[in-house]
Each structure stands twice: as C-alpha cells, then as structure tokens.
Design a protein around this motif. Sequence first.
Motif, short mmCIF file in Angstrom:
data_model
loop_
_atom_site.label_atom_id
_atom_site.label_comp_id
_atom_site.label_asym_id
_atom_site.label_seq_id
_atom_site.Cartn_x
_atom_site.Cartn_y
_atom_site.Cartn_z
N SER A 43 -10.24 54.15 42.65
CA SER A 43 -10.95 54.65 43.84
C SER A 43 -12.14 55.54 43.54
N ASP A 44 -12.28 56.05 42.30
CA ASP A 44 -13.43 56.90 41.98
C ASP A 44 -14.35 56.27 40.94
N ASN A 45 -14.28 54.96 40.78
CA ASN A 45 -15.07 54.29 39.75
C ASN A 45 -16.50 54.06 40.25
N ILE A 46 -17.30 55.11 40.20
CA ILE A 46 -18.71 55.07 40.59
C ILE A 46 -19.55 55.53 39.40
N LYS A 47 -20.59 54.78 39.10
CA LYS A 47 -21.48 55.13 38.00
C LYS A 47 -22.90 55.31 38.51
N TYR A 48 -23.57 56.32 37.95
CA TYR A 48 -24.94 56.64 38.38
C TYR A 48 -25.84 56.70 37.16
N THR A 49 -26.95 55.98 37.20
CA THR A 49 -27.96 56.02 36.14
C THR A 49 -29.33 56.11 36.78
N SER A 50 -30.26 56.84 36.12
CA SER A 50 -31.60 57.00 36.67
C SER A 50 -32.61 57.21 35.54
N GLN B 45 -14.31 44.00 41.90
CA GLN B 45 -15.36 43.72 42.87
C GLN B 45 -16.32 44.91 42.92
N GLY B 46 -17.59 44.63 42.73
CA GLY B 46 -18.55 45.71 42.67
C GLY B 46 -19.82 45.42 43.43
N THR B 47 -20.56 46.47 43.70
CA THR B 47 -21.87 46.38 44.34
C THR B 47 -22.78 47.43 43.73
N ASP B 48 -24.02 47.05 43.46
CA ASP B 48 -25.03 48.01 43.00
C ASP B 48 -25.90 48.43 44.18
N THR C 257 -37.38 52.57 48.79
CA THR C 257 -36.55 51.40 49.07
C THR C 257 -35.15 51.67 48.53
N LEU C 258 -34.18 51.19 49.25
CA LEU C 258 -32.78 51.37 48.87
C LEU C 258 -32.05 50.09 49.25
N ALA C 259 -31.66 49.30 48.27
CA ALA C 259 -31.15 47.96 48.55
C ALA C 259 -29.83 47.71 47.83
N GLU C 260 -28.93 47.01 48.53
CA GLU C 260 -27.66 46.59 47.95
C GLU C 260 -27.86 45.34 47.10
N ILE D 165 -26.68 53.10 41.64
CA ILE D 165 -25.30 53.52 41.82
C ILE D 165 -24.44 52.27 41.81
N ASN D 166 -23.51 52.22 40.88
CA ASN D 166 -22.60 51.08 40.78
C ASN D 166 -21.23 51.44 41.32
N PHE D 167 -20.79 50.71 42.35
CA PHE D 167 -19.44 50.84 42.87
C PHE D 167 -18.61 49.72 42.23
#
Length: 243
Positions: free
Chosen positions: A140-147, A89-92, A54-57, A105-107
């Motif tokens: 423009s490059d503010n992306i964060k990744y956690t897993s 303004q962000g979206t996960d 599953t991959l959801a916004e 992934i956080n934008f």
Amino acid sequence: MKKIILLLLIVSTNSVFAQGDREITYGLFAGGIYSTMSNLPDVIVPNGIYQDYTLAEEGKFGATAGFLINWKYPYAKVSIQTEISYSNQGTDLNYEDVKGLKYKINFGYSYLNVGSQFKYYPIEGFYIGVGPYVGFNLSSDNIKYTSNSQELFADSGAYFESDANVQKVLKESLTGKNYFYGTFSAGYEFSSNLSIGARYNLGLTDVLATEENGHRYSENKNKINSISLIIGYSFDFDDLGNF
C-alpha cells in the motif's frame, strides 16, 4: 468486505446448479496486464493552483498469475470458475513545467485477487465470462518519486526538496486500498487442456486514500482499469464425487 467474500464463496460452489453431468478442472494461468489509475493529476495538483505545466497519467505493464477451479456443466453450456491470483499493477504520473522541472511518480501496487466468474460457451471451446473480484493491496505504500531537481539546483541555485524527502511525504500522504472490480473475459479452451484468454477489469471502488496532510494532496475517486492476456493449463479431477 466480508459480505463480498462470502458472496464469492457461495457463487463458487456447485450448488448453483442442480446435480447433473459436469466436468471439474483445476489449473494455473499467467500472463501480462496493462493497467491505469484514473484522476491522479487532481490528487497531486488541485485545479487552479499552478499554471504552465503538464501532468499526465501513463499506464504500465505488469504480470499476473494464479490458480483456478472450474465447474463446467456441458449440458447447460456454462461453468463457474473461482480464482485466486497475484498481479502487479502500476501507473506513472509525469510532470513537466516551463521552468524545466520534471518529475515522475510511480504507483507500483501488488494485489492478491479473489473472485469468481460465470462463463458461457456459445460454441464448444469458446467462452465469454463475467464476474466479481476483490483485490487486496499487498504493497500500500509502494510509491517512487524521481526528478531532475538536483540538476536544476546545480544550474540555477533554486532550492528543491530532495527526491527522498518528497517520496517520504508521498508515502505518508497516499495509501493504496483494497478494491472491488468486475471482470469481463473471452477465451478459448483447447482439448489439450491449454487455454488462452483476454480480460478487461473494470474498477468499481476507490483504490487510493489521501491521508490528512499539509501538501495540498486531495482526496479523489481513483479507480484502476486493466487489460490482460493470459495462457493457462488445466488438469482433470479423477473423482468428481469429491466435489
């Protein structure tokens, strides 16, 4: 983009209406904003590549604040309001599969917004408005990744790229863009110079560019839509002749 900015400047001037009685105010506003970005799953995992996941916004709350000038023409029950504001303004994007891998992934973008809106007052104090805006991306490059990949590695020995490496690839592959949007608003302006309002911002152009990459990230049409609630305070100009 230059043509859009020029149009906003033209619309913002008081030459829109013939000279007459008018009220000119300036002020500040601030509030909360909830935003979402569309079509992100198709950017990260193209259709038909994997199964059993599953991959959801997930929309995110942020803040907005700005400065305004409002030219109001009471005899016509209308005004033109120009603004410059800041918003985050962000979206996960949340991923989970049957093997237990989870990542987020956080934008998290920040924007400088410039625009104008035409406001109509059907009754004294209450207004509805609409207008064009441009959002200039400041991060423009503010992306964060956690897993949880390291936990899975410890349990099963399966190899996963580190979060830092994946985040680096995402930053290099996906770039936030400036975008154009329309605002629909409604609110109430009190005689005490306080005001409250609600806005819906409809994204009209793509906000995310996919650079050439070897990781199957694909270009798509990604638009930001948002809802905001704001409170403001205005001051009257003493000398209307200056405007």
